[in-house]
Design a protein around this motif. Structure first.
Motif, mmCIF file in Angstrom:
data_model
loop_
_atom_site.group_PDB
_atom_site.id
_atom_site.type_symbol
_atom_site.label_atom_id
_atom_site.label_comp_id
_atom_site.label_asym_id
_atom_site.label_seq_id
_atom_site.Cartn_x
_atom_site.Cartn_y
_atom_site.Cartn_z
ATOM 1 N N ALA A 182 -30.357 28.628 -27.448
ATOM 2 C CA ALA A 182 -28.925 28.329 -27.405
ATOM 3 C C ALA A 182 -28.237 29.434 -26.622
ATOM 4 O O ALA A 182 -28.622 30.603 -26.712
ATOM 5 C CB ALA A 182 -28.370 28.253 -28.828
ATOM 6 N N ASN A 183 -27.228 29.068 -25.828
ATOM 7 C CA ASN A 183 -26.561 30.048 -24.972
ATOM 8 C C ASN A 183 -25.282 30.541 -25.639
ATOM 9 O O ASN A 183 -24.226 29.946 -25.479
ATOM 10 C CB ASN A 183 -26.258 29.413 -23.612
ATOM 11 C CG ASN A 183 -25.537 30.375 -22.683
ATOM 12 O OD1 ASN A 183 -25.551 31.584 -22.903
ATOM 13 N ND2 ASN A 183 -24.900 29.835 -21.654
ATOM 14 N N HIS A 184 -25.385 31.600 -26.440
ATOM 15 C CA HIS A 184 -24.162 32.242 -26.944
ATOM 16 C C HIS A 184 -24.445 33.714 -27.207
ATOM 17 O O HIS A 184 -25.604 34.122 -27.291
ATOM 18 C CB HIS A 184 -23.631 31.519 -28.190
ATOM 19 C CG HIS A 184 -24.504 31.633 -29.395
ATOM 20 N ND1 HIS A 184 -24.539 32.758 -30.173
ATOM 21 C CD2 HIS A 184 -25.381 30.758 -29.942
ATOM 22 C CE1 HIS A 184 -25.393 32.555 -31.161
ATOM 23 N NE2 HIS A 184 -25.932 31.373 -31.046
ATOM 24 N N ALA A 185 -23.346 34.488 -27.308
ATOM 25 C CA ALA A 185 -23.495 35.924 -27.535
ATOM 26 C C ALA A 185 -24.267 36.133 -28.833
ATOM 27 O O ALA A 185 -23.974 35.497 -29.833
ATOM 28 C CB ALA A 185 -22.124 36.573 -27.628
ATOM 29 N N GLY A 186 -25.261 36.981 -28.823
ATOM 30 C CA GLY A 186 -25.989 37.262 -30.063
ATOM 31 C C GLY A 186 -27.421 36.789 -30.044
ATOM 32 O O GLY A 186 -28.249 37.291 -30.804
ATOM 33 N N VAL A 187 -27.733 35.818 -29.168
ATOM 34 C CA VAL A 187 -29.090 35.263 -29.170
ATOM 35 C C VAL A 187 -30.119 36.322 -28.761
ATOM 36 O O VAL A 187 -31.157 36.488 -29.398
ATOM 37 C CB VAL A 187 -29.187 34.041 -28.239
ATOM 38 C CG1 VAL A 187 -30.605 33.515 -28.181
ATOM 39 C CG2 VAL A 187 -28.235 32.958 -28.704
ATOM 40 N N MET A 188 -29.770 37.086 -27.687
ATOM 41 C CA MET A 188 -30.688 38.135 -27.223
ATOM 42 C C MET A 188 -30.950 39.150 -28.325
ATOM 43 O O MET A 188 -32.066 39.638 -28.495
ATOM 44 C CB MET A 188 -30.077 38.849 -26.008
ATOM 45 C CG MET A 188 -30.190 38.067 -24.746
ATOM 46 S SD MET A 188 -31.906 37.881 -24.260
ATOM 47 C CE MET A 188 -32.022 39.187 -23.081
ATOM 48 N N SER A 189 -29.885 39.447 -29.074
ATOM 49 C CA SER A 189 -29.972 40.402 -30.166
ATOM 50 C C SER A 189 -30.976 39.938 -31.221
ATOM 51 O O SER A 189 -31.804 40.708 -31.710
ATOM 52 C CB SER A 189 -28.581 40.504 -30.780
ATOM 53 O OG SER A 189 -28.269 41.773 -31.131
ATOM 54 N N HIS A 190 -30.895 38.648 -31.573
ATOM 55 C CA HIS A 190 -31.832 38.079 -32.548
ATOM 56 C C HIS A 190 -33.273 38.237 -32.067
ATOM 57 O O HIS A 190 -34.156 38.624 -32.823
ATOM 58 C CB HIS A 190 -31.540 36.581 -32.745
ATOM 59 C CG HIS A 190 -30.490 36.290 -33.778
ATOM 60 N ND1 HIS A 190 -30.786 36.018 -35.081
ATOM 61 C CD2 HIS A 190 -29.135 36.213 -33.685
ATOM 62 C CE1 HIS A 190 -29.671 35.790 -35.758
ATOM 63 N NE2 HIS A 190 -28.650 35.900 -34.935
ATOM 64 N N ILE A 191 -33.508 37.912 -30.794
ATOM 65 C CA ILE A 191 -34.877 37.902 -30.272
ATOM 66 C C ILE A 191 -35.411 39.328 -30.098
ATOM 67 O O ILE A 191 -36.494 39.659 -30.572
ATOM 68 C CB ILE A 191 -34.924 37.116 -28.948
ATOM 69 C CG1 ILE A 191 -34.657 35.640 -29.249
ATOM 70 C CG2 ILE A 191 -36.267 37.294 -28.243
ATOM 71 C CD1 ILE A 191 -34.297 34.813 -28.056
ATOM 72 N N CYS A 192 -34.604 40.189 -29.470
ATOM 73 C CA CYS A 192 -35.066 41.557 -29.221
ATOM 74 C C CYS A 192 -35.314 42.298 -30.536
ATOM 75 O O CYS A 192 -36.249 43.095 -30.630
ATOM 76 C CB CYS A 192 -34.052 42.306 -28.368
ATOM 77 S SG CYS A 192 -33.943 41.605 -26.713
ATOM 78 N N GLY A 193 -34.481 42.001 -31.540
ATOM 79 C CA GLY A 193 -34.648 42.653 -32.844
ATOM 80 C C GLY A 193 -36.018 42.391 -33.453
ATOM 81 O O GLY A 193 -36.635 43.286 -34.034
ATOM 82 N N LEU A 194 -36.511 41.170 -33.311
ATOM 83 C CA LEU A 194 -37.828 40.821 -33.865
ATOM 84 C C LEU A 194 -38.929 41.681 -33.248
ATOM 85 O O LEU A 194 -39.823 42.158 -33.940
ATOM 86 C CB LEU A 194 -38.157 39.355 -33.559
ATOM 87 C CG LEU A 194 -37.491 38.273 -34.379
ATOM 88 C CD1 LEU A 194 -38.068 36.919 -33.984
ATOM 89 C CD2 LEU A 194 -37.702 38.494 -35.867
ATOM 90 N N PHE A 195 -38.842 41.864 -31.913
ATOM 91 C CA PHE A 195 -39.879 42.633 -31.224
ATOM 92 C C PHE A 195 -39.745 44.123 -31.537
ATOM 93 O O PHE A 195 -40.736 44.804 -31.782
ATOM 94 C CB PHE A 195 -39.795 42.385 -29.711
ATOM 95 C CG PHE A 195 -40.324 41.035 -29.296
ATOM 96 C CD1 PHE A 195 -41.658 40.884 -28.941
ATOM 97 C CD2 PHE A 195 -39.518 39.914 -29.285
ATOM 98 C CE1 PHE A 195 -42.161 39.631 -28.569
ATOM 99 C CE2 PHE A 195 -40.001 38.665 -28.928
ATOM 100 C CZ PHE A 195 -41.322 38.526 -28.565
#
Lengths: 554, 102
Positions: free
Chosen positions: B22-35
């Motif tokens: 999904a394209n919204h602010a915060g998505v990158m944060s969710h994904i990078c946090g996991l790694f």
């Protein structure tokens, strides 16, 4: 065409979702929402004394109802205070929707008064979270929050709503549909058939039930599966109550404080059927040495649990109810006389020792006396520590959702607010909160909430004036150097309870403690039941942290 | 002592993950946090919105270690992740990008 503010819209959507009680504390950034809530007749707001208490009340409601429940906090410290209750819900897979106020959109990122990045802060603690930037988004976000919280593996969802979004007018044609649970994935038939063959071929199988059985409402099916296949059944801390503890096939709780025989039975198993459990380290000890002879069947609705800690020979992604329903017609009726009589022999030789069971002023005796005074309709909550393990070991749990405890996160302070939540959701039941003096002090302010709501909650306090489980570990593993685990002064909890407006009884001075206890438990309303216990009574057996489950002390 | 581990030298194989999100602010944060939480190094990262602007595509270049399967399952669990596809190191997306880093 309907027109209302974002705040009113949230209230309407909560109403439509069937929410009757919400718990929280107001503050500047969530005041528009509270103003709208004040105009609503159908939702009862319970004013907690600390946001963490409000979060655990919502959890207590959700743990007894199985439905997502709602807690509220303002921005900044309100949100940071709530964080522990959210993390706790994540680790125990409890459905919860947290709504937090946020500073107005234009002030986000300016270090405004009471601003924290609630969205960023709660990413790793929630199942999912939202920051609402336009009131129209609420039409989608609020039902989504409920759908996500209750679908698949349940969990907490946070919705952060800036103050100006709460005040923004929004127009719309129709309300969105009420959120319902997603249909779970259909379990793979080939895997079910392989699992059934393995169960039928096994000589020494063990059924290992976890909290997923409770969440799925599959306790009766799990018992049927055990009976049909002749499967000795162990339960994790989270699954207690899934099978009545006095069922002939129950071998009790496994793990760090399980009975010796339970861990020995698992050592000898040739097949482990793990249903809705996740091979937590407190349950399985050293992973490489857990069930060394067993093949593994692992059933979980969350595919990421399969092969995470132990590689399964057959992994089945699916809802526990559906998987057991599919297994039942394929599992042969077996008596397994040889295996079950061997299990019974181990139980005779290595059963749980519960000394002083007849003395209500001892730890096991107090748990027993409470059980004797109540029936299975009561709800039993605990805090975290020695008392929690003694209750897990000794209380006769016989039904799902009878037992509320903080398992994964192990949060001291959970007990009292969770018990309040349970009583809010099911006011007809007696709710007992077993606690320790260390834990009780971590959310003791909720005694005020309890008195105000006038609920049927009995706090049973095992007081050893110390952080008992820390004191125990220091004695066993840190050369008896008991650093920072003994309180230098004792608190007069009876006066504290009285100050908050609760009834209190002291078993220390009671002439007939069993009678005093039973009478206090039967009297309607809230009560603190105080009992001093010996600091040098430890929880046994105990698997040292990091050791294999067969290396028990005591 | 350097904490930088040369994974290529350690013989680990590169993998390219293609995520539709999904394209919204915060998505990158969710994904990078996991790694980041699992200290699973992401060697390269690229993100662009798709023609349908409600979605984005993210490309991740990672080294394959024994945790990769679990990592992918955790990424798939995120609500904002619609799909995850796995490609070999021969995938062109990062190769073409490399000239910008010379």
């Amino acid at each position: 065409m309907m027109q209302m503010t974002g705040a009113e819209l949230i209230v309407r959507l909560l109403e439509r979702q069937g929410i009757e009680t919400v718990c929280g504390i107001p503050g500047g950034a969530i005041l528009p929402f509270y103003d709208a809530l004040g105009q609503c007749d159908t939702i009862h707001h319970v004013l907690a004394r600390h946001e963490q208490g409000g979060g655990f009340m919502a959890q207590g409601m959700a743990r007894v109802s199985g439905k997502p429940e709602v807690c509220l906090a303002s921005s900044g410290p309100g949100a940071t205070n709530l964080v522990t209750a959210i993390a706790d819900a994540k680790l125990d897979s409890i459905p919860m929707v947290a709504i937090t106020g946020q500073v107005p959109l234009g002030m986000i990122g300016t270090d405004a008064f009471q601003e924290v990045d609630t969205y960023g802060m709660t990413i790793p603690l929630t199942k999912h979270n939202f920051l609402v930037r336009d009131a129209a988004e609420l039409l989608e976000v609020i039902p989504e929050a409920f759908r996500i919280a209750m679908s698949g593996r349940p969990g907490p969802v946070l919705v952060d709503v800036p103050k100006d979004v709460q005040c923004q007018m929004v127009s719309f044609e129709d309300y969105p549909p009420v959120a319902v649970r997603d249909i779970p994935p259909v379990p793979e038939l080939a895997a079910i058939e392989r699992a059934a063959e393995m169960i039928n071929a096994a000589e020494q199988p063990v059924l290992y039930l976890g909290g997923g059985v409770i969440h799925s409402g599959a306790s009766h099916l799990a018992v049927t599966l055990a009976e049909q296949g002749g499967l000795p059944t162990t339960m994790t801390l989270m699954a207690l109550g899934a099978m009545p503890i006095d069922h002939p096939l129950s071998i009790g709780m496994l793990g760090m404080h399980g009975a010796r025989y339970t861990n020995y039975v698992l050592e000898e198993a040739d097949l482990l059927i793990c249903v809705g459990a996740r091979f937590d380290d407190r349950a399985i000890g050293k992973a490489a040495q857990f069930c060394p002879k067993a093949k593994i069947i692992h059933v979980d609705i969350d595919p990421s649990e399969l092969d995470k800690i132990k590689t399964a020979h057959v992994g089945i992604t699916g809802d526990v109810t559906q998987v057991i329903e599919a297994l039942l017609p394929r599992v042969q009726v077996k008596l397994r006389k040889r295996w079950l009589s061997h299990v019974a022999g181990l139980k005779d030789r290595f059963g749980l020792a519960m000394p002083n069971l007849e003395n209500p002023r001892s730890h096991y005796g107090l748990v027993q006396a409470v059980a004797d005074a109540l029936d299975d309709e009561a709800v039993i909550a605990t805090d975290v520590g020695q008392h929690q393990m003694w209750v897990a070991q000794a209380y006769p749990f016989r039904r799902p959702r009878q037992w509320l405890t903080s398992g994964g996160l192990g949060t001291m302070g959970f007990g009292l607010p969770a018990a309040i939540g349970a009583a809010l959701a099911e006011p007809a039941r007696t709710v007992v909160c077993f606690t320790g003096d260390g834990s009780l002090k971590m959310n003791i302010q909720e005694m005020a909430t309890l008195a105000e709501e006038d609920l049927n909650v009995k706090i049973v306090l095992m007081n050893n004036n110390s952080l008992g489980l820390v004191y125990q570990q220091q004695n066993l593993f840190y050369g008896k150097r008991t650093v920072a685990s003994k309180y230098k002064r004792a608190v007069n909890f009876l006066k504290v309870a009285e100050g908050f407006g609760l009834d209190a009884v002291d078993l220390d001075t009671a002439e007939n403690p069993a009678a005093t206890l039973a009478e206090a438990l039967k009297r309607p309303g809230s009560c603190l039941i105080h009992c001093s216990i010996d600091r040098d009574e430890f929880v046994y057996p105990m698997v040292p942290p990091g050791a294999a489950n067969t290396e028990m002390i005591g | 002592m350097s904490m930088v581990i040369d994974r290529a030298q350690a013989g680990l194989v590169k993998v390219v993950l293609e995520l539709e999100v999904a394209n919204h602010a915060g998505v990158m944060s969710h994904i990078c946090g996991l790694f980041a939480r699992r200290a699973f190094n992401v060697e390269g990262i690229l993100c662009m919105p798709l023609a349908d602007a409600t979605r984005s595509r993210i490309w991740l270049l990672v080294f394959e270690d024994q945790r990769l399967e679990q990592m992918i399952k955790q990424v798939e669990k995120l609500e904002d992740v619609i799909s995850v596809a796995r490609h070999g190191a021969e995938h062109k997306v990062f190769e073409r990008l490399e000239e910008f880093f010379r």
